[in-house]
Design an enzyme around this catalytic site. Structure first.
Site, PDB file in Angstrom:
ATOM      1  N   ARG A   1       0.675  -1.208   0.212  1.00 23.82           N
ATOM      2  CA  ARG A   1      -0.262  -0.129  -0.030  1.00 23.82           C
ATOM      3  C   ARG A   1       0.958   1.193   0.046  1.00 23.82           C
ATOM      4  O   ARG A   1       1.687   1.405   0.863  1.00 23.82           O
ATOM      5  CB  ARG A   1      -0.768  -0.016   1.178  1.00 23.82           C
ATOM      6  CG  ARG A   1      -1.835   1.131   1.258  1.00 23.82           C
ATOM      7  CD  ARG A   1      -2.985   0.851   2.258  1.00 23.82           C
ATOM      8  NE  ARG A   1      -2.396   0.687   3.577  1.00 23.82           N
ATOM      9  CZ  ARG A   1      -3.086   0.873   4.765  1.00 23.82           C
ATOM     10  NH1 ARG A   1      -4.486   1.380   4.595  1.00 23.82           N
ATOM     11  NH2 ARG A   1      -2.612   0.964   6.100  1.00 23.82           N
TER      12      ARG A   1
ATOM     13  N   THR B   1      -0.779   7.514  -0.994  1.00 25.18           N
ATOM     14  CA  THR B   1      -1.952   7.505  -1.743  1.00 25.18           C
ATOM     15  C   THR B   1      -2.994   6.444  -1.273  1.00 25.18           C
ATOM     16  O   THR B   1      -4.327   6.327  -1.765  1.00 25.18           O
ATOM     17  CB  THR B   1      -1.994   7.195  -3.347  1.00 25.18           C
ATOM     18  OG1 THR B   1      -1.253   5.910  -3.367  1.00 25.18           O
ATOM     19  CG2 THR B   1      -0.871   8.044  -3.968  1.00 25.18           C
TER      20      THR B   1
ATOM     21  N   ASP C   1      -0.970  -2.677  12.962  1.00 26.43           N
ATOM     22  CA  ASP C   1      -0.341  -2.960  11.461  1.00 26.43           C
ATOM     23  C   ASP C   1      -0.126  -4.534  11.757  1.00 26.43           C
ATOM     24  O   ASP C   1       0.747  -5.484  12.467  1.00 26.43           O
ATOM     25  CB  ASP C   1       1.001  -2.471  11.207  1.00 26.43           C
ATOM     26  CG  ASP C   1       1.026  -3.058  10.028  1.00 26.43           C
ATOM     27  OD1 ASP C   1       1.159  -2.046   8.992  1.00 26.43           O
ATOM     28  OD2 ASP C   1       1.456  -3.961   9.762  1.00 26.43           O
TER      29      ASP C   1
ATOM     30  N   ASP D   1       3.039  -6.046  10.936  1.00 21.70           N
ATOM     31  CA  ASP D   1       4.192  -5.854  12.047  1.00 21.70           C
ATOM     32  C   ASP D   1       3.904  -6.603  13.057  1.00 21.70           C
ATOM     33  O   ASP D   1       4.984  -6.712  13.973  1.00 21.70           O
ATOM     34  CB  ASP D   1       4.117  -4.409  12.420  1.00 21.70           C
ATOM     35  CG  ASP D   1       4.715  -3.393  11.267  1.00 21.70           C
ATOM     36  OD1 ASP D   1       5.559  -3.770  10.423  1.00 21.70           O
ATOM     37  OD2 ASP D   1       4.531  -2.038  11.273  1.00 21.70           O
TER      38      ASP D   1
HETATM   39  N1  URA Z   1      -3.538  -2.831   7.691  1.00 21.70           N
HETATM   40  C1  URA Z   1      -3.274  -3.131   8.772  1.00 21.70           C
HETATM   41  O1  URA Z   1      -2.424  -3.832   8.955  1.00 21.70           O
HETATM   42  N2  URA Z   1      -3.761  -2.568   9.883  1.00 21.70           N
HETATM   43  C2  URA Z   1      -4.874  -1.514   9.568  1.00 21.70           C
HETATM   44  O2  URA Z   1      -5.298  -1.123  10.654  1.00 21.70           O
HETATM   45  C3  URA Z   1      -5.144  -1.310   8.426  1.00 21.70           C
HETATM   46  C4  URA Z   1      -4.408  -2.139   7.479  1.00 21.70           C
END
Ligand code: URA
Length: 209
Positions: free
Chosen positions: A104, A108, A200, A203
């Protein structure tokens, strides 16, 4: 919400709560993700077609139902999708696997493709696309665009958390694809994170932050 199944099984909800906690370790998060993905897989495959196979029990021959695992394709949207994939493959070891690499763009929020690999005959298989977070929906929409370009017709999408904005975006692009999730959270924040969410997912599962 039409076309969305919220998997509200108590074990799923309990494990999800622990995964959301900021103090949950990387190892704990990974273990829970593996466990929860098996429970989610159970629900997303609940109505799979069975075929009959002739087997012999110690007493007699019988016609017994089996799942045709080879007709299933699990599609992992890299990298976080791999966390869900592992547990699903434990339940359906003969499923075929596809990987789609999309990242991602942080400015953008649009998906950029860097990898695509899928088995032949997508048009004849049930395709289950997995990504833990349905946030903006842009990555999953792009992944499913790519699969449809290669013939996929019968597609489901499985995630752990979804944002209402993401679901709306997803459903306007792919109204034929049913969504399965453990929770529809409140909203997306200005950075595209699901709130309250779990942070995330990549992560958290790989300890990269
Ligand atoms: N991707 C993620 O890992 N966490 C989010 O909250 C949104 C997208």
């Amino acid at each position: 919400m039409d076309g969305v199944t919220v998997i509200d099984h108590p074990l799923v909800q309990h494990k999800l709560t622990i995964m959301r906690k900021k103090e949950t370790s990387t190892a704990g998060f990974r273990r829970l993700l593996r466990e929860i993905s098996m429970l989610l897989c159970y629900e997303v495959t609940r109505d799979l077609e069975l075929t009959l196979e002739t087997i012999e029990t110690p007493l007699v021959e019988m016609q017994a139902p089996v799942v045709e695992g080879k007709k299933l394709v699990f599609v992992s949207i890299l990298r976080a999708g791999n966390g869900l994939l592992e547990g699903m493959l434990e339940l359906v070891p003969s499923a075929r696997v596809s990987h789609i690499g999309l990242y991602r763009d942080h400015d953008t929020l649009q998906p950029v493709e860097y990898y695509f690999k899928a088995p032949e005959g997508l048009d004849e298989r049930l395709i289950i696309v997995v990504d833990p977070m349905l946030a903006t929906g842009n990555s999953s929409i792009a992944a499913i665009d790519k699969l449809k370009e290669r013939g996929a017709k019968n597609i489901r999408f499985l995630c752990l958390l979804a944002a209402p904005e993401g679901i709306r975006n997803f459903q306007s692009a792919h109204p034929d694809v049913k969504v399965y999730t453990a929770s529809i959270d409140s909203h997306l924040n200005e950075k595209g994170y699901i709130m309250p969410g779990l942070g995330d997912a990549g992560d958290r599962m790989y300890g990269t932050k």
